[in-house]
Scaffold this active site. Sequence first.
Site, PDB file in Angstrom:
ATOM      1  N   ARG A  50       0.910  -1.360   0.060  1.00  0.00           N
ATOM      2  CA  ARG A  50       0.125   0.026  -0.059  1.00  0.00           C
ATOM      3  C   ARG A  50       0.753   1.120  -0.022  1.00  0.00           C
ATOM      4  O   ARG A  50       1.979   1.182   0.706  1.00  0.00           O
ATOM      5  CB  ARG A  50      -0.805   0.100   1.304  1.00  0.00           C
ATOM      6  CG  ARG A  50      -2.190  -0.951   1.167  1.00  0.00           C
ATOM      7  CD  ARG A  50      -3.224  -0.195   0.254  1.00  0.00           C
ATOM      8  NE  ARG A  50      -4.399  -0.901   0.149  1.00  0.00           N
ATOM      9  CZ  ARG A  50      -4.571  -1.560  -1.136  1.00  0.00           C
ATOM     10  NH1 ARG A  50      -3.650  -1.688  -2.115  1.00  0.00           N
ATOM     11  NH2 ARG A  50      -5.705  -2.338  -1.391  1.00  0.00           N
ATOM     12  N   GLU A  72      -2.045   7.796  -5.922  1.00  0.00           N
ATOM     13  CA  GLU A  72      -2.243   7.184  -7.286  1.00  0.00           C
ATOM     14  C   GLU A  72      -3.536   7.721  -7.880  1.00  0.00           C
ATOM     15  O   GLU A  72      -4.555   8.222  -7.221  1.00  0.00           O
ATOM     16  CB  GLU A  72      -2.381   5.707  -6.945  1.00  0.00           C
ATOM     17  CG  GLU A  72      -1.100   4.904  -6.270  1.00  0.00           C
ATOM     18  CD  GLU A  72      -1.300   3.609  -6.152  1.00  0.00           C
ATOM     19  OE1 GLU A  72      -2.380   3.171  -6.620  1.00  0.00           O
ATOM     20  OE2 GLU A  72      -0.576   2.729  -5.845  1.00  0.00           O
ATOM     21  N   HIS A  91       0.972  -0.256 -10.006  1.00  0.00           N
ATOM     22  CA  HIS A  91       0.123  -0.984  -9.180  1.00  0.00           C
ATOM     23  C   HIS A  91      -0.295  -2.295  -9.793  1.00  0.00           C
ATOM     24  O   HIS A  91      -1.390  -2.570 -10.128  1.00  0.00           O
ATOM     25  CB  HIS A  91      -0.947  -0.140  -8.696  1.00  0.00           C
ATOM     26  CG  HIS A  91      -1.880  -0.458  -7.450  1.00  0.00           C
ATOM     27  ND1 HIS A  91      -2.214   0.361  -6.582  1.00  0.00           N
ATOM     28  CD2 HIS A  91      -1.927  -1.676  -7.028  1.00  0.00           C
ATOM     29  CE1 HIS A  91      -2.877  -0.573  -5.513  1.00  0.00           C
ATOM     30  NE2 HIS A  91      -2.500  -1.617  -5.580  1.00  0.00           N
TER      31      HIS A  91
END
Length: 529
Positions: free
Chosen positions: A235, A264, A282
């Site tokens: 994370r 993000e 990601h």
Amino acid sequence: MTAPKVLISDALSEAAVQIFKDRGIDVDFQPNLGKDKDKLAEIIGNYDGLAIRSATKATAKILEKANRLKVIGRAGIGVDNVEIPAATAKGIIVMNTPFGNSITTAEHAITMMLSLAREIPAADASTQAGKWEKNRFMGVEITAKTLGVIGCGNIGSIVADRALGLKMKVIAFDPFLSPERAKDLGVEKVELEDIFKRADFITLHTPLTDKTKNIIDAAAIAKMKKGVRIINCARGGLVDENALAEALKSGHVAGAAFDVFSEEPATKNVLFGLPNVICTPHLGASTTEAQENVALQVAEQMSDYLLTGAITNAINFPSITAEEAPKLKPFIELAEKLGSFAGQLTETGITKVTITYEGEVAEMKIKALTSAVLSGLLRPMLGDINVVSAPVIAKERGMVVDEVVRAAESDYESLITLTVTTEKQERSVSGTVYADGKPRLVDIKGIRVDAEFGSSMIYVTNEDKPGFIGKFASLLGDAKVNIATFNLGRHTEGGDAIALVTIDGPAPTEVLEKVQALPQVKQVKALTF
């Protein structure tokens, strides 16, 4: 019975859509709808289930209109795009699929570590640019190096297993990792400080919480070995990116590989452009297998819940298996009605709630039963409460909730006793479920009874004196109130007694006032279930 209706508002695989259809669920597949929040808000009220990935934002504003919605299923692990408190308040179960992409994410972390050790991305770019910089890219071996794993849960344990296969020494920090589990995994359980001091590579596999935010900051980096390499595929926000950038520039940290970022989509970041930093957008869960797995898993979980009441991987409610659900159902009804009975009789603030589970019920999923008790108890006072939101509200109100589990000590195979302590008194009520599946009241304040819960009831506490029953029944008869069942009980002859009467239709206020005026009566209450 009409089939449950599920909306899929993000791109899920056709195979997942087919699972819903095969299970007899009416499915509406609109893979681009999640991006249109106004349209989603407009139609969400028509569905029992909502299946999403990360594009759909299930905000409080949208959930306000979701009056039919029972479950939200997130194909993936992160539920940052669902407002959990708002869903909980409305009694909506929120599920994720924490295991569907575990292998994929773990493999990505290992790939990032190997790429970092050998500077693969930079070497590839250099070579494809026509340079032959053989001496520039001097990597390090990972064999015999120490890997520090922060968070050794589902994904972290897979990373540890793969790293051991690569002949690394693995040390792990995780407050929830038992010594037995660490031994089974072949890792050494250590404190966080030990990870910082001893690890050559550090990989993070923990959720982002208030406790884990910036778990690696400037102070942590200062304690690390010179030349450490840091991998984050968990994370964004677990690492202070500014502190890491400084340590990379000074050479204290030899390299970093990040798949997740504090903001993000990460179109710019302090780590971008630094030497020996690898960044990916990601991609932890981005394999064909993982995307398919989580989609199929969420479809199965949501179908199970909508059709059988089984709850798997819920964020805001205890799990209940398909086998447990039918056995639990009558006891959940009993628990809620016991709570409601006590709640309707309670007029002052509750300080403590004790729920005792005896016999067979003690081996069931008592967290779900406690939620049902609390929901019944709080609803008369607070209104719109449900089994999902009740434990949160009880905690917010400062109520102490104790659960006691013990072997059968009574004549019943299963017995639930609820004791409510208020500022003024303590009141207990017990119930069971008979073979017919119907919940029964069997004890009120230590007085034995055997009563079904009727939709309209009158509860009276009185002195056990001759003439009371005749006068009470006459008052109901004179008002043309039809009695369905009449249950009586007492402590001792002439002592405290109770009458619990089921009637057809609501109890008229004027009748209750006349009953209260009878000389033997201490309290009279109309109850509805």
